[in-house]
Scaffold this active site. Structure first.
Site, PDB file in Angstrom:
ATOM      1  NE  ARG A  29     -67.655  60.941  65.044  1.00 30.29           N
ATOM      2  CZ  ARG A  29     -66.681  60.067  65.184  1.00 30.29           C
ATOM      3  NH1 ARG A  29     -66.190  59.449  64.099  1.00 30.29           N
ATOM      4  NH2 ARG A  29     -66.371  59.763  66.217  1.00 30.29           N
ATOM      5  CB  VAL A  96     -65.682  72.101  50.781  1.00 25.51           C
ATOM      6  CG1 VAL A  96     -65.723  73.293  52.246  1.00 25.51           C
ATOM      7  CG2 VAL A  96     -67.238  71.449  51.103  1.00 25.51           C
ATOM      8  CG  HIS A 100     -61.363  69.144  53.067  1.00 26.75           C
ATOM      9  ND1 HIS A 100     -61.579  70.082  52.013  1.00 26.75           N
ATOM     10  CD2 HIS A 100     -61.798  67.945  52.507  1.00 26.75           C
ATOM     11  CE1 HIS A 100     -62.407  69.904  51.291  1.00 26.75           C
ATOM     12  NE2 HIS A 100     -62.601  68.260  51.169  1.00 26.75           N
TER      13      HIS A 100
HETATM   14  P1  DGP Z   1     -64.320  67.222  49.114  1.00 28.20           P
HETATM   15  O1  DGP Z   1     -65.340  66.694  47.981  1.00 28.20           O
HETATM   16  O2  DGP Z   1     -63.071  66.988  49.126  1.00 28.20           O
HETATM   17  O3  DGP Z   1     -64.370  68.904  48.900  1.00 28.20           O
HETATM   18  O4  DGP Z   1     -65.153  67.137  50.348  1.00 28.20           O
HETATM   19  C1  DGP Z   1     -65.963  67.790  51.049  1.00 28.20           C
HETATM   20  C2  DGP Z   1     -66.593  67.048  51.997  1.00 28.20           C
HETATM   21  O5  DGP Z   1     -67.376  67.815  53.179  1.00 28.20           O
HETATM   22  C3  DGP Z   1     -67.724  65.966  51.555  1.00 28.20           C
HETATM   23  O6  DGP Z   1     -67.310  64.692  51.985  1.00 28.20           O
HETATM   24  C4  DGP Z   1     -68.942  66.404  52.525  1.00 28.20           C
HETATM   25  C5  DGP Z   1     -68.328  67.209  53.576  1.00 28.20           C
HETATM   26  N1  DGP Z   1     -69.345  68.276  54.084  1.00 28.20           N
HETATM   27  C6  DGP Z   1     -69.872  69.108  53.249  1.00 28.20           C
HETATM   28  N2  DGP Z   1     -70.589  70.139  53.750  1.00 28.20           N
HETATM   29  C7  DGP Z   1     -70.533  69.710  55.440  1.00 28.20           C
HETATM   30  C8  DGP Z   1     -70.948  70.174  56.412  1.00 28.20           C
HETATM   31  O7  DGP Z   1     -71.513  71.046  56.533  1.00 28.20           O
HETATM   32  N3  DGP Z   1     -70.687  69.433  57.679  1.00 28.20           N
HETATM   33  C9  DGP Z   1     -69.754  68.154  57.640  1.00 28.20           C
HETATM   34  N4  DGP Z   1     -69.575  67.717  58.759  1.00 28.20           N
HETATM   35  N5  DGP Z   1     -69.319  67.928  56.430  1.00 28.20           N
HETATM   36  C10 DGP Z   1     -69.641  68.556  55.266  1.00 28.20           C
END
Ligand code: DGP
Length: 114
Positions: A29, A96, A100
């Site tokens: 999630r 990130v 994904h």
């Molecule tokens: P993007 O903007 O497409 O790179 O999406 C990265 C997503 O990753 C963003 O919606 C928030 C999520 N995210 C960032 N750090 C973490 C984390 O430590 N844990 C989780 N579960 N999600 C994270």
């Protein structure tokens, strides 16, 4: 590619709410959900962006999407619908740098996106 927060999740160095896993895919999630259901499907093998995927990654990319649709069926929202998104680099809004697929569901999505 350099390590990211998702690499730490794969190695269980930081916690995540994992909803699906197989040999090559992990799904968990999103920390900052944009819909009632917001799950990220990632390859365990790191690819920084969609730009870094090669012809030899075609199967992996397909299986990421199939994992997302299987999850949608399992959770009962395949028919009502959902959105899958891959953000790439700055203009795509990628934050990130471990490839994904976002799976968003549980509300009406709008188009065009902001
Ligand atoms: P993007 O903007 O497409 O790179 O999406 C990265 C997503 O990753 C963003 O919606 C928030 C999520 N995210 C960032 N750090 C973490 C984390 O430590 N844990 C989780 N579960 N999600 C994270």
């Amino acid at each position: 590619m350099s390590d990211t927060i998702f690499g730490k999740i794969i190695r269980r160095e930081i916690p995540a709410d994992i909803v699906y896993e197989n040999d090559e895919v992990l799904a968990f999630r999103d920390l900052n959900p944009q819909a009632p259901v917001h799950v990220l499907f990632i390859p365990k093998r790191p690819l920084a962006t969609l730009n870094d995927a090669a012809e030899s990654d075609a199967g992996l990319l397909g299986r990421l999407l199939l994992a997302a649709s299987a999850y949608a069926r399992q959770e009962g929202f395949a028919e009502s619908g959902y959105r899958t998104v891959i953000n790439c680099n700055e203009h795509g809004g990628q934050t990130v740098f471990h490839l994904h697929v976002h799976l968003l569901a549980g509300r009406h999505m709008h188009w065009p996106p902001g």
